[in-house]
Write an enzyme that holds these catalytic residues in place. Structure first.
Site, PDB file in Angstrom:
ATOM      1  CB  CYS A  76     100.171 -88.540  -8.372  1.00 54.98           C
ATOM      2  SG  CYS A  76      98.657 -88.225  -9.287  1.00 54.98           S
ATOM      3  CB  CYS A 190      98.297 -80.678  -9.202  1.00 52.00           C
ATOM      4  SG  CYS A 190      98.889 -81.574 -10.665  1.00 52.00           S
TER       5      CYS A 190
HETATM    6  N1  DGL Z   1     100.623 -84.794 -10.909  1.00 57.15           N
HETATM    7  C1  DGL Z   1      99.338 -85.237 -10.589  1.00 57.15           C
HETATM    8  C2  DGL Z   1      98.774 -84.685  -9.318  1.00 57.15           C
HETATM    9  O1  DGL Z   1      99.517 -84.381  -8.421  1.00 57.15           O
HETATM   10  C3  DGL Z   1      98.324 -85.569 -11.614  1.00 57.15           C
HETATM   11  C4  DGL Z   1      98.189 -84.789 -12.851  1.00 57.15           C
HETATM   12  C5  DGL Z   1      97.229 -85.486 -13.797  1.00 57.15           C
HETATM   13  O2  DGL Z   1      97.632 -86.512 -14.361  1.00 57.15           O
HETATM   14  O3  DGL Z   1      96.092 -85.017 -13.926  1.00 57.15           O
HETATM   15  O4  DGL Z   1      97.590 -84.549  -9.157  1.00 57.15           O
END
Ligand code: DGL
Length: 280
Positions: A76, A190
């Site tokens: 993440c 993301c």
């Molecule tokens: N998948 C996540 C990232 O890489 C976060 C998405 C979220 O929960 O806002 O930032």
């Protein structure tokens, strides 16, 4: 044959970490993969730095204590760009984070104009600006933050209609910005967004290279754990919102997960069995 598969816990706020999971599973190394999604707190991109710096280490400490993996992948960007330090301080095992792919994007652009698509939190982080100054100081980087794309990716993996609103908004945010017509590489910062690469590609006004960090994380993980070649095994997935997780289980089952838990926050993040029988 000796079982020397390294046990790894992949973590994200939701299904985004599955894009990283897919890259790790596609690598030739022997890993045994577990997954934890903090879907009760999704989207992380709209949480404050303080909230994430407190919650992510607390949650991961408990899950690591129960499942005893040999490494954790913080799959993440929103958590990695703010909470890696407290996560590393809380755990005694290697922690691999995701870095927005600005360096490889800068190496690949022909026009010198890069798009950066991330959550609203990640686009404005000092960590992101530092990466741009370090690796793309001589390029133009057009940033766009979208929390909507996170929800769109969640919908897609639930098998629901994706709609076009969030995709259109993100494409407009990048390509209609001043200079945006020259973007030829887009850094997907993301982990939810690689799950939408087909839709983004179809909506973009020109052909671009869409770059993510999945393969780099898989390589880093193999090197940190000195992993041997061999088959990947898939094991458990746990969710902080068990009720909401039911609609996403299909995407996990399709990847070989078969053992699901609900993480009970009231009991200090204790993982308890989640079965399809309890689905409503
Ligand atoms: N998948 C996540 C990232 O890489 C976060 C998405 C979220 O929960 O806002 O930032």
């Amino acid at each position: 044959m000796v079982n020397d598969a390294k046990r790894v816990l992949v973590f994200d706020s939701g299904v985004g970490g599955l894009s990283v999971f897919d890259a790790i599973a596609a690598a030739p190394h022997a890993f045994e993969l577990d997954y934890v999604a903090d879907n009760a707190w999704l989207p992380y991109g709209l949480k404050t730095d303080e909230q994430l710096r407190a919650r992510v280490p607390a949650l991961l400490s408990r899950v690591v204590e129960q499942w005893a993996p040999e490494a954790v992948v913080v799959a993440c960007n929103t958590a990695s760009t703010i909470a890696l330090e407290p996560v590393r301080a809380a755990l005694k095992i290697p922690v691999v984070g995701v870095v927005p792919p600005i360096k490889p994007a800068a190496a690949m652009t022909q026009t010198g104009v890069i798009g950066l698509l991330a959550t609203p939190a990640t686009v404005q982080r000092a960590y992101t600006s530092d990466l741009i100054s370090q690796f793309a100081a001589d390029k133009t980087v057009i940033r766009f933050g979208s929390a909507g794309l996170v929800q769109a990716a969640e919908r897609k993996l639930r098998g629901e209609d994706l709609g076009t609103a969030e995709i259109t908004e993100a494409i407009r945010g990048l390509f209609s910005a001043p200079g945006g017509e020259n973007i030829d590489v887009v850094a997907l910062a993301c982990t939810h967004f690689p799950l939408l690469v087909e839709e983004l590609t179809a909506a973009a006004p020109r052909a671009c290279l869409w770059m993510d960090s999945g393969a780099a994380i898989a390589r880093r993980l193999a090197s940190v754990l000195v992993a041997q070649e061999g088959p990947t095994r898939v094991h458990r997935a746990a969710f902080t919102n068990g009720h909401a997780a039911h609609t996403s289980l299909r995407a996990f089952e399709a990847r070989g997960f078969g053992d699901f838990s609900h993480i009970d926050e009231a009991r200090d993040f204790r993982a308890e069995a989640l079965t399809r029988a309890t689905a409503v």
